[in-house]
Design a protein around this motif. Structure first.
Motif: not given
Ligand code: CP
Length: 322
Positions: A52-56, A105, A135, A138, A262-264
């Motif tokens: 899972d990823s939101t930002r990347t 990823r 990463h 990042q 870096p989030g989340p």
């Protein structure tokens, strides 16, 4: 740049070149109604996300689209991976479709290296986070942020706090910041430091308050409970008390030292909501600059002799948008 697999693969000049290109990407697209540049017209980028990823994932998609590449988003959930298809067969399928760049990823450390070095595909591979290993984009976006806030990074002191054991961000940050001449202190409970961290190019501390006064910036790491199959600290409350960044600890930092994450985030654990929402936190700005960093990486990897304006023979200089 053929692939970007590890922050440790970049020398000082290469790292600076990516950060300078990032700055140019930001300059060329900030404040414009039409943010698209023609640099990767005709190229295709596949976002291959097994985790899972939101930002990347979103920022790689936006970055590729802003450079006019065709983008395909592939998530393991809902694909033939859930029927047991291997990484090799997935890669061969992408190769057959003619992908120029693959952003991967994966939950397994080393999967992007396997993809890049196997000979299965001819595409350039970017590591978008592999297991607890690395990463690199990042780290590049964090370095870009630090450079914007602190200027040159040589001899700057960056404190990275928290769950280093499960963090691919920490390792990539230590490697890249060291290359850029900064000093890093990792602060964590002994149970959340990986074996071998003692030989990383950084200092290690177990107590947070005493290092904050000497920090030019602090990065808080997410406590990755989803990767924990054991008890690494007595309780969330105890962790927050010893390693969380709250208003009292924020006041120990020198004025102006930025707070990164870096989030989340786990609000209330590694960082309080008060600090996360304060004007010292640059967490939302990190996300914005993540798009520019990923534009720079895709451009340097895939543009070849094509300049950002779409003409040939401009490689290495993104120039001005038409
Ligand atoms: N920082 C980061 O990698 O966030 P995502 O997991 O949302 O991509």
């Amino acid at each position: 740049m053929r692939h970007l697999l590890s922050a440790g693969d970049l020398d000082h000049e290469q790292a600076r070149h990516i950060l300078d290109t990032t700055e140019q990407m930001a300059r060329l697209t900030t404040g414009r109604t039409v943010k698209k540049l023609p640099a990767l017209r005709g190229r295709s980028v596949v976002n291959l996300f097994f985790e899972d990823s939101t930002r990347t994932r979103t920022s790689f998609e936006l970055a590729a689209k802003r450079l006019s590449a065709d983008v395909v988003n592939f998530a393991a959930k809902g694909s033939s991976v859930s029927k047991g298809e291997s990484l090799k067969d997935t890669a061969l399928t992408l190769e057959a479709m003619g992908a120029d760049g693959v952003v991967v990823r994966h939950h397994a450390s080393g999967a992007p290296h396997r993809l890049a070095n196997s000979g299965w595909i001819g595409a350039g591979v970017v590591n978008a986070g592999d297991g607890t290993h690395e990463h690199p984009t990042q780290a590049l976006l964090d370095a870009y942020m630090l450079r914007r806030h602190l200027g040159e990074l040589r001899d700057r002191h960056v404190v990275i706090v928290g769950d280093v054991l499960h963090s691919r961000v920490a390792r990539s940050n230590v490697l890249l910041l060291h290359t850029l001449g900064a000093h890093v202190t990792l602060v964590a409970p002994p149970t959340l430091l990986p074996v071998g961290a003692q030989v990383w190019p950084c200092r290690i501390a177990y107590e947070l308050d005493s290092v904050l006064a000497d920090a030019d910036a602090v990065t808080m790491l997410r406590v990755q409970t989803e990767r924990m199959n054991d008890a690494y600290f007595p309780s969330a409350r105890e962790y927050a008390r010893r390693y969380g960044l709250d208003a009292r600890r924020l006041a120990l930092l020198p004025p102006g030292a930025p707070v990164l994450h870096p989030g989340p985030m786990n609000r209330g654990m590694e960082i309080t909501a008060e600090v996360a929402d304060s004007d010292r936190a640059v967490i939302v700005e990190q996300v914005t600059n993540g798009v520019y960093v990923r534009m720079a990486v895709l451009y340097l990897m895939l543009a070849g002799e094509t300049g950002v304006t779409g003409e040939t023979g401009e490689s290495g200089d993104v120039g001005d948008a038409a």
